[in-house]
Write an enzyme that holds these catalytic residues in place. Structure first.
Site, PDB file in Angstrom:
ATOM      1  N   TYR A   1       0.835  -1.199   0.000  1.00 24.86           N
ATOM      2  CA  TYR A   1       0.000   0.000   0.000  1.00 24.86           C
ATOM      3  C   TYR A   1       0.871   1.251   0.000  1.00 24.86           C
ATOM      4  CZ  TYR A   1      -3.767  -3.238   1.013  1.00 24.86           C
ATOM      5  OH  TYR A   1      -4.659  -4.270   0.935  1.00 24.86           O
TER       6      TYR A   1
ATOM      7  N   HIS B   1      -5.804  -7.563  -5.833  1.00 30.73           N
ATOM      8  CA  HIS B   1      -5.274  -8.723  -5.105  1.00 30.73           C
ATOM      9  C   HIS B   1      -3.752  -8.735  -5.068  1.00 30.73           C
ATOM     10  CE1 HIS B   1      -5.611  -9.986  -9.331  1.00 30.73           C
ATOM     11  NE2 HIS B   1      -4.576 -10.784  -9.078  1.00 30.73           N
TER      12      HIS B   1
ATOM     13  N   GLU C   1      -1.523 -16.864 -10.359  1.00 31.40           N
ATOM     14  CA  GLU C   1      -0.549 -16.075 -11.108  1.00 31.40           C
ATOM     15  C   GLU C   1       0.877 -16.579 -10.905  1.00 31.40           C
ATOM     16  OE1 GLU C   1      -1.253 -11.937 -10.300  1.00 31.40           O
ATOM     17  OE2 GLU C   1      -3.214 -12.018 -11.277  1.00 31.40           O
TER      18      GLU C   1
END
Length: 173
Positions: free
Chosen positions: A103, A135, A161
């Site tokens: 973040y 995500h 992924e």
């Protein structure tokens, strides 16, 4: 959030559960798993099984979940968010498949390093999950933090992924 009057929806089932897709005349404006936090009331939006953007989104999401697609190519309409939210969501689009960011790093990348909490709130209200890859944002220590669709889905998406797709999707469903 304010969605266009032209918004239409469709529903389909993914390996991680049912999803609602929404599109305006400008592009895809929503993708939510059933029960996802911050999902708007879609009851007034007509169902559109033949909407080109909704069909393309469903096809691309299914290919993604099958491991056949890594990057989405869809017109997006993110106008329902504030200017700040849209900046955060554009920042999310810059995070490539299989990559992670924090973040704090995301806040710095949009030129607002002191807005870490506000960035977290905007990430949580991302209206186009999976396609706008919220995500891929983790805590500053690399820990998995909140995901509006639930941490099991976030874990499964990251595992998909990373290449361990079938087992991850089965465990999260």
């Amino acid at each position: 959030m304010n969605y266009h009057a032209s918004t239409q929806q469709s529903r389909f089932t993914t390996p991680l559960g049912p999803m609602v897709l929404a599109a305006s005349d400008q592009g895809l404006c929503g993708a939510w798993f059933d029960g996802q936090r911050h999902q708007p009331d879609t009851s007034r939006w007509p169902h559109a099984t033949r909407h080109a953007v909704l069909q393309a989104a469903q096809e691309q999401l299914l290919a993604y979940f099958d491991g056949r697609l890594r990057a989405f190519d869809l017109p997006l309409d993110l106008a329902a968010g504030t200017a700040f939210q849209r900046a955060v969501w554009q920042g999310l689009l810059a995070i490539g498949p299989g990559r992670l960011t924090s973040y704090g790093a995301l806040a710095r990348s949009i030129g607002n390093p002191a807005a870490v909490r506000a960035v977290g709130a905007a990430v949580g209200r991302n209206p186009v999950c999976v396609i706008v890859p919220c995500h891929r944002v983790v805590g500053s220590d690399g820990s998995l933090t909140g995901y509006a669709g639930g941490l099991p889905r976030k874990t499964a998406l990251l595992a998909l992924e990373a290449g361990s797709q079938p087992d991850a999707l089965r465990r999260a469903a």
